[in-house]
Design a protein around this motif. Structure first.
Motif, short mmCIF file in Angstrom:
data_model
loop_
_atom_site.label_atom_id
_atom_site.label_comp_id
_atom_site.label_asym_id
_atom_site.label_seq_id
_atom_site.Cartn_x
_atom_site.Cartn_y
_atom_site.Cartn_z
N LEU A 312 0.82 -1.21 0.00
CA LEU A 312 0.00 0.00 0.00
C LEU A 312 0.85 1.26 0.00
O LEU A 312 0.53 2.24 -0.67
CB LEU A 312 -0.91 0.02 1.24
CG LEU A 312 -1.85 -1.17 1.45
CD1 LEU A 312 -2.65 -0.98 2.73
CD2 LEU A 312 -2.77 -1.33 0.26
N VAL A 313 1.94 1.24 0.79
CA VAL A 313 2.75 2.43 1.00
C VAL A 313 4.22 2.04 0.99
O VAL A 313 4.59 0.98 1.50
CB VAL A 313 2.40 3.11 2.35
CG1 VAL A 313 3.34 4.28 2.64
CG2 VAL A 313 0.95 3.59 2.35
N ASP A 314 5.07 2.88 0.39
CA ASP A 314 6.52 2.67 0.41
C ASP A 314 7.17 4.05 0.45
O ASP A 314 7.18 4.78 -0.54
CB ASP A 314 6.97 1.89 -0.82
CG ASP A 314 8.41 1.37 -0.68
OD1 ASP A 314 9.13 1.85 0.23
OD2 ASP A 314 8.82 0.51 -1.48
N PHE A 332 9.94 2.78 4.97
CA PHE A 332 8.77 2.33 5.73
C PHE A 332 7.70 1.90 4.73
O PHE A 332 7.38 2.65 3.81
CB PHE A 332 8.24 3.46 6.62
CG PHE A 332 7.05 3.07 7.45
CD1 PHE A 332 7.20 2.24 8.55
CD2 PHE A 332 5.78 3.53 7.13
CE1 PHE A 332 6.10 1.88 9.33
CE2 PHE A 332 4.67 3.18 7.90
CZ PHE A 332 4.84 2.35 9.00
N GLN A 333 7.20 0.70 4.91
CA GLN A 333 6.19 0.18 3.99
C GLN A 333 4.97 -0.30 4.78
O GLN A 333 5.08 -0.63 5.97
CB GLN A 333 6.76 -1.00 3.19
CG GLN A 333 7.88 -0.65 2.25
CD GLN A 333 9.09 -1.55 2.39
OE1 GLN A 333 9.00 -2.63 2.94
NE2 GLN A 333 10.23 -1.09 1.91
N ILE A 334 3.85 -0.34 4.09
CA ILE A 334 2.64 -0.97 4.63
C ILE A 334 2.14 -1.95 3.59
O ILE A 334 1.90 -1.58 2.44
CB ILE A 334 1.55 0.06 4.97
CG1 ILE A 334 2.03 1.07 6.02
CG2 ILE A 334 0.30 -0.66 5.48
CD1 ILE A 334 1.01 2.13 6.36
N ASN A 335 2.02 -3.20 3.99
CA ASN A 335 1.50 -4.25 3.12
C ASN A 335 0.17 -4.75 3.67
O ASN A 335 -0.12 -4.61 4.86
CB ASN A 335 2.50 -5.42 3.05
CG ASN A 335 3.85 -4.98 2.53
OD1 ASN A 335 3.99 -4.59 1.39
ND2 ASN A 335 4.85 -5.02 3.39
N ALA A 336 -0.62 -5.33 2.80
CA ALA A 336 -1.91 -5.87 3.24
C ALA A 336 -2.20 -7.17 2.49
O ALA A 336 -1.74 -7.38 1.37
CB ALA A 336 -3.02 -4.85 3.00
N GLN A 337 -2.99 -8.02 3.14
CA GLN A 337 -3.43 -9.26 2.52
C GLN A 337 -4.75 -9.68 3.15
O GLN A 337 -4.98 -9.50 4.35
CB GLN A 337 -2.41 -10.38 2.70
CG GLN A 337 -2.88 -11.70 2.08
CD GLN A 337 -1.78 -12.73 1.97
OE1 GLN A 337 -0.66 -12.48 2.39
NE2 GLN A 337 -2.08 -13.87 1.39
N ALA A 338 -5.62 -10.23 2.33
CA ALA A 338 -6.88 -10.77 2.83
C ALA A 338 -7.14 -12.08 2.13
O ALA A 338 -6.87 -12.24 0.94
CB ALA A 338 -8.03 -9.79 2.56
#
Length: 578
Positions: A312-314, A332-338
């Motif tokens: 999502l974010v890097d 700084f990163q934000i990852n997501a999974q569903a």
């Protein structure tokens, strides 16, 4: 205690003037401090070896640089000896210039130190007029112009120098206060490459990391020197549908991630420039963050789907750079999974809210240096909405994963690796219930019961069912069956590659791991319970490759759903695709 930390920081900063260009580096020991242009980062690089293994071409050593690029790492420079400094200039050529590690002046290259790959007399003997007046001899002649080929490829071509190797040590942080004398040369010089020598490296690195940790600026909660990140991103993780007339199915999962974060990073390194090798290394990092995530799920599906890991974010963070020797590039990163396995027609919104205070880790694990921090579970909410007569069964697992990633590059690319701190926050839902009328229900924590956890209290903390309530029932909604909502937080550190044998992909540090029962309740007299193994929380979603490429996942989803909607079509088992 606080006053002593301020005093320690002040002593390291002022004990020796940074980058004193008025003094030549003739003793076999040279030091370089990160300049003010590095922002709020601070640190010191010290090199040492035999006098004949280290050269100096600064003005203090008798040289005038007349042709040099300020931004290049590898280049040919032209230089000329100052009037009356022949004896000092002769040091460059003693035992031959090639293979020596050389100290470069300010504004000549991005690197403070390079290696001389070649020494020659250039065809261009011109001297700019700005220098000619001060260099002209009494007889009106000008000195010869010399040229050096500077490189950061520290693997000498040809036989090794008889003067031996050149050692280095670094202590640095992305906050003020880490610069100052390292005393590495006096501590480690003269030890043979033995177990005792290795122990000396190990002890020095531990001591350097401890000093960084003691800096008041290094505390994320107190430091005024750290830039704060404020990011917000919306993304659709899954949006897939399939039709088998007269039936159809769809699954849409959307995520909103909001984060505020600040990170402090420090490194300590020892090794040799020639030959290029890192003997010991440690990185210390501290991260504070507030993470607010929500997942909206709209489903009318019988089947399963997985979004895979989605970034999502890097965002790049200020790094530490001793070009050609050692560079640290954090981000700084934000990852997501569903992923979902559902037989359902339902709308859901699940919140994942955490606060992380000074989540500190040392990597690789070092004796007497612990990792830990404060981890707080904020108010989490689950909202359900359903049509009358709908029966909903299945499970959903969602992860929002902030990552502090620290890229490392050593000795002109002799080794590159990445160290990371994963903060895997998860929300899980298992349900089997019936909606008897239109409406919805909100399930959330009582605000006063928001859980605050510290690593020292893990064994004593448990979630109590009476800390949760169900409220805000809308319309004529009534539900029967069971709902089980969980959350998890798994904080771990690891690496992407081998780094001089000090750590590799198998090296890991567990900082914190805990699962929470947010809500578990049955309505309408049902006593059905979830199997303990039906929910699995793990950080594997970030680190391990997916078994099915992303290009195949829509097909995988379609085959799983069609298998149930249209069994007469005899579609192959979807498990054969993963």
């Amino acid at each position: 205690m606080l006053s002593s930390l301020y005093l320690a920081s002040a002593l390291w900063t002022v004990a020796l003037a940074a980058n004193d260009w008025s003094k030549p580096c003739f003793s076999g020991v040279c030091r370089y401090d990160l300049p003010a242009s590095s922002g709020k980062a601070s640190g010191t690089l010290e090199i040492w070896g035999a006098e004949g293994a280290i050269a100096d071409v600064t003005s203090a050593a008798g040289w005038e640089i007349i042709d040099c690029s300020p931004k290049a790492l590898k280049q040919d420079i032209r230089l000329v000896c100052k009037k009356g400094r022949a004896n000092d200039c002769a040091r460059l050529f003693n035992a031959g210039a090639v293979g020596k590690v050389v100290r470069l002046p300010e504004n000549c290259g991005r690197n403070a130190f390079g290696m001389i790959a070649e020494e020659y007399v250039p065809a261009d003997q011109s001297i700019p007029a700005a220098f000619a007046g001060s260099l002209m001899r009494r007889d009106g002649s000008l000195p010869d112009v010399h040229a050096l080929k500077i490189t950061t490829d520290f693997k000498p071509k040809g036989p090794s120098r008889k003067t031996g190797g050149v050692n280095f040590a670094i202590r640095a942080a992305n906050v003020p206060g880490a610069s100052g004398p390292l005393d590495a040369a006096s501590t480690l010089e003269g030890r043979s490459a033995s177990r005792v020598f290795k122990r000396g490296f190990f002890d020095w690195v531990i001591d350097a990391i401890k000093k960084i940790a003691e800096l008041n600026n290094f505390n994320v909660e107190k430091s005024k020197a750290l830039p704060s990140l404020d990011v917000s991103k919306d993304l659709v993780l899954i949006d897939e549908s399939v039709s088998c007339p007269p039936l159809a199915a769809n699954l849409k999962v959307e995520v909103t991630a909001k984060a505020q974060a600040a990170a402090s990073i420090g490194v300590a390194v020892t090794g040799t420039i020639v030959p290029p090798k890192v003997d010991d290394f440690a990185v210390i990092a501290s991260l504070s963050a507030e993470l607010d995530g929500s997942l909206d799920i709209d489903a009318s599906v019988t089947g399963a789907a997985d979004s895979g890991n989605v970034r999502l974010v890097d965002v790049a963070l200020p790094g530490l750079s001793f070009p050609g020797i050692f560079e640290v590039g954090p981000s700084f990163q934000i990852n997501a999974q569903a992923n979902a396995n559902l037989d359902i027609e339902l709308g859901m919104e699940v919140d994942v809210n955490y606060k992380i205070t000074n989540a500190q880790f040392v990597f690789p694990p070092k004796t007497n240096l612990s990792s830990g921090g404060g981890f707080h579970v904020a108010e989490n909410t689950l909202k359900l909405s359903a049509s009358p007569g709908v029966r909903a069964t299945g499970s959903v697992e969602a992860h929002i994963v902030p990552v502090l990633s620290i890229g490392l590059s050593a000795l002109g690319g002799a080794a590159d690796a990445q160290v990371f701190l994963n903060l895997d926050a998860s929300a899980t839902l298992d349900l089997d219930f019936q909606a008897s009328a239109n409406g919805g229900v909100t399930i959330s924590e009582v605000s006063s019961a928001a859980q605050q956890l510290d690593t020292a209290e893990l064994a004593q903390v448990e979630r109590l069912d009476d800390s949760i309530d169900a409220r805000a029932v809308t319309g004529d909604a009534s539900f029967s069956g069971c709902v089980d909502v969980g959350a998890g937080l798994n904080v771990n550190a690891g690496a992407s590659a081998d780094f001089f044998g000090i750590f590799n992909k198998e090296t890991s540090v567990s900082v914190y791991s805990k699962e929470f029962d947010i809500f578990k309740k049955c309505y309408g007299g049902s006593t059905q319970k979830r199997s303990p193994s039906s929910r699995v929380f793990s950080s594997r979603y970030l680190d391990l490759p997916r078994r099915a490429p992303r290009s195949e996942r829509p097909e995988l989803f379609e085959r799983k759903v069609l298998n149930l909607l249209c069994p007469a079509k005899n579609i192959p088992d979807p498990q054969t695709l993963v």
